[in-house]
Design an enzyme around this catalytic site. Structure first.
Site, PDB file in Angstrom:
ATOM      1  N   ASP A  91      -2.922   4.601  -2.477  1.00 24.61           N
ATOM      2  CA  ASP A  91      -3.957   5.244  -1.680  1.00 24.61           C
ATOM      3  C   ASP A  91      -4.266   6.641  -2.220  1.00 24.61           C
ATOM      4  OD1 ASP A  91      -5.575   5.217   0.832  1.00 24.61           O
ATOM      5  OD2 ASP A  91      -4.291   6.917   1.339  1.00 24.61           O
TER       6      ASP A  91
ATOM      7  N   GLU B 105      -6.320   3.974  -6.109  1.00 21.53           N
ATOM      8  CA  GLU B 105      -7.591   4.332  -5.474  1.00 21.53           C
ATOM      9  C   GLU B 105      -7.950   5.724  -5.969  1.00 21.53           C
ATOM     10  OE1 GLU B 105      -9.570   4.624  -1.019  1.00 21.53           O
ATOM     11  OE2 GLU B 105      -7.543   5.382  -1.337  1.00 21.53           O
TER      12      GLU B 105
ATOM     13  N   ASP C 292       0.850  -1.190   0.000  1.00 19.23           N
ATOM     14  CA  ASP C 292       0.000   0.000   0.000  1.00 19.23           C
ATOM     15  C   ASP C 292       0.886   1.241   0.000  1.00 19.23           C
ATOM     16  OD1 ASP C 292      -2.368   1.573   0.255  1.00 19.23           O
ATOM     17  OD2 ASP C 292      -3.278  -0.050   1.402  1.00 19.23           O
TER      18      ASP C 292
ATOM     19  N   HIS D 232     -11.174  -2.624   3.406  1.00 23.86           N
ATOM     20  CA  HIS D 232     -10.983  -2.137   4.779  1.00 23.86           C
ATOM     21  C   HIS D 232     -11.773  -0.865   5.060  1.00 23.86           C
ATOM     22  CE1 HIS D 232      -8.276   0.174   2.303  1.00 23.86           C
ATOM     23  NE2 HIS D 232      -8.134   1.043   3.280  1.00 23.86           N
ATOM     24  N   ASP D 233     -12.266  -0.193   4.030  1.00 18.19           N
ATOM     25  CA  ASP D 233     -13.029   1.049   4.194  1.00 18.19           C
ATOM     26  C   ASP D 233     -14.528   0.859   3.977  1.00 18.19           C
ATOM     27  OD1 ASP D 233     -10.947   2.771   4.850  1.00 18.19           O
ATOM     28  OD2 ASP D 233     -10.504   3.266   2.768  1.00 18.19           O
TER      29      ASP D 233
END
Length: 560
Positions: A200, A256, A98, A328-329
């Site tokens: 990210d 993302e 990440d 995870h979000d």
């Protein structure tokens, strides 16, 4: 479309804090992941996406990095990472890191230097602005985590920008020294042997340098998105990143990209664009409640079909899709899109898996999704660790926008902590996650939902995912075939056809707990057909036009 390994891969996302604790401190770690590599090998996945493992004070669970070239103490050491990378590679599993470079932690050495003085060499590594004449913030932008996106620093009497937490100051990508630092760091990880990056909020690295006020939609703050998402130089920066780092290695890259349109996605991930391999869009997981994302409404299937089909069709032969239900979000997929009751949980989990994994694109499985893990039955705000959930509760309940009871319902549906409860390995204490006290409570349904019960059971959700992954490796039509939506106006059934040469696959999924009558002429016309996968035991009654509750199947045939 060129054939590549990352198009054919299945990715498994690990949230390290919640996956497996190896030392009894209640926090998952790298050695815990190593202990579970055989489990992942058995499932059949090709790539692990590791949520952030770099050094961090954990204001936003690792997405606030204080040292890009060290490992978070709670997760272990760099030697532990090297051991994990080596062992994963020995088992044929690649590692995706990440990459969090829109912002750092305010405890990063760059920021500690930057805030020392206006003349400091690191000052322009971040975005500092004078306040307005009345002493107020430079503009009206609101943070993603509630409150203003600007924080006043009394030491130099200026404001710095943080589109997320005030402990996550945004980097100034306009400064070529920042880009040099980031690219050197990425190169360092690539030389170590990692296999790619999930990036990210990468669509936010370029800001409109005029920093104008945003439109005030709800509450006190303006919307920064027109000026900070897909900003004026974002593609220039990513092309530079590709030229200086990514193109030198055989990597998988996924960005993302909140707010991404089809046209923007083609710029980020077009085959000839030399930026990224694919992007995450959020259209299918976004909510339109009165309070933004905070709602307890179930997604509308017609809208869901339109969105997913649009991305399938409009990226055809120009860019690659990433496929996911949760991460995870996001809340747990089976609780959000399926039915997490004891009667329908397994059926609907398998149905959702069928619907997603038979589409064109690279599928992402979020840890526990392959077991049908569910949302947590939160009852009080004190049970939450997530900064977004706690800030939203304070702002919306404290500000009188909604009641305490309603907000708890919204959080039970949408909080990020639903996805972050510990992985459920067995029916023993703390679900086998830790022999200590877990950092976030284990879901009380772990005795009914856990890996140990499912691994050997051919009818389990785990075995179903395992079969789906194996099918993707066997049939090129699943990976590379064209997509055609059928029954577009049906509000209960999601059905589509994949085609490659003479090969065809009909995928049909009932998204309801009712028996549904449906007419699919395609089925009747096929003489020799094979059910590749079906989530009910025994024969289907689809040929009679009947779909059982949450029934799903993929039917294969060859055109003559």
């Amino acid at each position: 479309m060129n054939k590549t390994w990352w198009k054919e891969a299945v990715v498994y996302q690990i949230y390290p804090r919640s996956f497996q604790d190896s030392n009894g401190d209640g926090i998952g770690d790298l050695n815990g992941i190593r202990q579970r590599l055989d489990y992942l090998k058995r499932l059949g996945i090709d790539v692990i996406w590791l949520s952030p493992v770099c050094q961090s004070p954990n204001d936003d669970n690792g997405y606030d990095i204080s040292n890009y070239q060290d490992i978070m103490n709670e997760f272990g050491s760099m030697k532990d990472f090297d051991d994990l990378l080596r062992e994963a590679h020995e088992k044929g599993i690649k590692i995706l890191l990440d990459l969090v470079v829109n912002h750092t932690s305010d405890e990063h050495s760059w920021f500690l230097e930057s805030r020392k003085g206006r003349e400091n060499p690191y000052r322009d590594y971040y975005i500092w602005k004078e306040g307005k004449e009345d002493g107020g913030c430079p503009n009206n932008w609101g943070s993603c985590f509630s409150g203003s996106a600007w924080e006043y620093d009394s030491q130099t009497q200026m404001y710095y920008l943080h589109l997320f937490s005030k402990k996550q100051p945004d980097l100034n990508w306009e400064n070529p020294k920042v880009r040099d630092e980031v690219f050197e760091m990425m190169d360092w990880w690539c030389e170590k042997g990692i296999d790619g990056f999930r990036m990210d909020v990468i669509s936010m690295i370029s800001k409109d340098q005029a920093f104008p006020d945003g439109e005030v939609k709800d509450g006190l703050y303006g919307d920064f998105t027109p000026y900070s998402i897909h900003g004026p130089r974002v593609h220039e920066y990513l092309k530079e990143m590709n030229r200086r780092v990514l193109s030198k290695y055989d990597l998988m890259t996924v960005g993302e990209t909140a707010g991404v349109t089809i046209e923007e996605a083609k710029k980020y991930a077009g085959e000839a664009q030399e930026e990224l391999n694919m992007v995450f869009h959020f259209e299918h997981v976004e909510s339109d409640g009165e309070l933004g994302k905070w709602t307890d409404q179930k997604p509308n299937l017609l809208k869901l079909k339109q969105i997913l089909s649009k991305w399938q069709i409009e990226l055809e032969n120009s860019a690659w899709n990433s496929l996911y239900w949760d991460n995870h979000d996001q809340p747990r997929a089976v609780s959000r899109f399926g039915n997490d009751s004891s009667e329908f949980r397994e059926l609907s989990a398998k149905m959702l898996a069928t619907c997603l994994h038979m589409m064109k694109g690279t599928p992402y499985i979020y840890q526990g999704e392959e077991l049908g893990m569910t949302n947590y039955p939160f009852s009080d705000i004190s049970q939450f660790q997530d900064i977004e959930s706690k800030n939203a509760y304070e702002e919306l309940v404290g500000g009188g926008h909604t009641s305490q009871e309603r907000m708890m319902e919204y959080l039970r549906c949408k909080s990020r902590d639903n996805a972050r409860t510990p992985m459920q390995w067995n029916d023993k204490e703390q679900a086998g996650f830790t022999n200590g006290i877990p950092w976030l409570a284990v879901n009380p349904n772990f005795k009914e939902i856990n890996a140990d019960q499912q691994i050997e059971d051919p009818a389990s959700v785990f075995s179903y995912y395992k079969k789906l992954i194996a099918l993707r490796k066997k049939y090129d039509v699943i990976v590379y075939g064209d997509y055609e939506l059928i029954l577009p106006e049906d509000t209960r059934v999601f059905a589509y056809i994949r085609s490659l040469g003479k090969e065809r696959i009909l995928v049909i999924c009932n998204f309801t707990e009712q028996e549904v009558s449906v007419t699919i002429p395609e089925i009747d016309r096929i003489e020799e057909k094979e059910y590749l996968i079906h989530n009910y035991k025994g024969k289907s009654s689809m040929h009679q036009g009947i779909l059982k509750p949450y029934e799903a199947a993929a039917i294969y045939w060859k055109k003559k």
